[in-house]
Design an enzyme around this catalytic site. Structure first.
Site, PDB file in Angstrom:
ATOM      1  CB  CYS A 175      -0.569  -0.049   1.364  1.00  0.00           C
ATOM      2  SG  CYS A 175      -1.916  -1.238   1.308  1.00  0.00           S
TER       3      CYS A 175
ATOM      4  CB  CYS B 193      -3.164  -1.910  -1.973  1.00  0.00           C
ATOM      5  SG  CYS B 193      -5.093  -1.069  -0.927  1.00  0.00           S
TER       6      CYS B 193
ATOM      7  CB  CYS C 238      -3.713   1.977   2.219  1.00  0.00           C
ATOM      8  SG  CYS C 238      -4.745   1.461   1.198  1.00  0.00           S
TER       9      CYS C 238
ATOM     10  CB  CYS D 275      -3.809   3.028  -1.944  1.00  0.00           C
ATOM     11  SG  CYS D 275      -2.376   1.596  -1.678  1.00  0.00           S
TER      12      CYS D 275
HETATM   13 ZN   LIG Z   1      -4.134   0.223   0.141  1.00  0.00          ZN
END
Ligand SMILES: [Zn+2]
Length: 353
Positions: free
Chosen positions: A38, A69, A42, A72
């Site tokens: 991330c 991810c 995030c 994000c």
């Molecule tokens: Zn994330």
């Protein structure tokens, strides 16, 4: 932006727990238990700290087997943002480096061609990487002053003068100039020390920004007053032992001047004076030019008198080489610290070149 930001596990973890978006692009965090990586900002559930590892780029995270991810989307950042992140990353590298880094090397570290890197850096940051590094060094010097036992220590721990070869000889030393020219140096503390050199007695004075005066005289007792008259509102203090290295550096420079002086300067003067002094600093040891030529080099051929007066107002003998400006007829011309000293300086420089 402070130096050494996000380069420790602690700092990175803090950024992650605060969803700090200014850390985006500087690093990514990956969660061992989920296999996902991330951006620091995030909003997903904060993982257990012991399950987190950090990467500088998405590629590194992916090479280690992590997936981006979906929330994000660390890889979906726009091209512009990516470039900005690269430049921010370069700023961090400059801030954290104790020595100067070559442009090619910086460009390589952020994966851009040197040409594009220089152009993009200037566009995004507003100054060149070199100027940025120079400002950063000045800032470090000023920060060090608060914690160092003496100015000399601060100068050395900021990296100035510690290794001549590590620094670009043409580094912009005027970066140290005060934002506002304070007449009479109101509220400024000036520390000074005295020593003998081949031109008689010498006084070296410095503010917390750098050396602000180097002057000569026949009498060590009257020299402090001479400098004090230039900064009537400043507080004067005689230096402690820590000043010795600095004085020696100045004395060595006067003995055998090089193109640049490694110690930071606090050049106080009007904008016009500073321009004149900048031109003077381009005159190499062993060379002389006339007042008229200085005015011409400034693009102000009619300002010969003002140029002469700016030369006479120079407070930094030899470091700002006003002695290398002579009258048009080839005569030595005047010198604030005596024509005899000017002659001896020029002779000694001729002998060396
Ligand atoms: Zn994330």
């Amino acid at each position: 932006m402070t130096p050494a930001q996000y380069n420790s596990d602690e700092a990175r973890w803090n950024a992650v727990s605060e969803n700090n978006s200014s850390a985006n692009g500087v690093f990514y965090y990956a969660v061992i238990t989920t296999g996902i990586y991330c951006q620091p900002s995030c909003r997903s559930k904060l993982p257990n700290r012991s399950n987190v590892e950090y990467f500088t780029t998405c590629d590194e995270a992916e090479a280690a087997g992590y997936r981006a991810c979906k929330r994000c989307s660390p890889t979906a950042t726009s091209r512009v943002e990516k470039i900005e992140q690269k430049i921010i990353h370069a700023c961090r590298i400059i801030e954290e480096s104790e020595t100067s880094i070559k442009l090619d090397e910086l460009a390589m570290q952020v994966d851009l061609s040197p040409y594009h890197f220089h152009r993009l850096f200037k566009k995004i940051v507003g100054v060149t990487p070199k100027q940025y590094a120079s400002r950063n060094q000045s800032r470090r010097f000023q920060n060090n002053l608060k914690t160092s036992p003496s100015i000399t220590d601060a100068i050395y721990s900021a990296g100035y003068g510690s290794s001549g070869s590590a620094y670009d000889k043409n580094r912009d030393q005027l970066a140290m100039k005060p934002k506002v020219y304070r007449k009479g140096a109101d509220g400024v503390t000036i520390i000074y020390g005295l020593a003998q050199c081949f031109l008689g007695w010498m006084i070296v004075a410095a503010t917390d920004r750098g050396v602000c005066a180097i002057e000569f005289g026949d009498d060590s007792d009257t020299l402090p007053e001479q400098v004090q008259a230039r900064f009537p509102n400043a507080q004067f203090k005689k230096a402690d032992i820590g000043f010795k290295t600095l004085i020696k550096e100045v004395a060595d420079f006067i003995e055998s001047p090089k193109d640049t002086f490694q110690v930071p300067l606090d050049i106080q003067g009007t904008a016009f004076q500073q321009k004149v002094w900048e031109v003077l600093r381009q005159i190499k040891p062993g060379e002389t030019i006339s007042y008229t030529e200085v005015a011409e080099r400034m693009g102000k051929p009619n300002s010969v008198r003002a140029v002469a007066s700016a030369c006479a107002s120079n407070k930094l003998a030899v470091v700002i080489p006003c002695h290398r400006v002579i009258s048009k007829t080839g005569k030595t011309g005047g010198y604030r610290w005596g024509t005899e000293r000017k002659k001896r300086l020029l002779e000694s420089e001729q002998e060396r070149t």
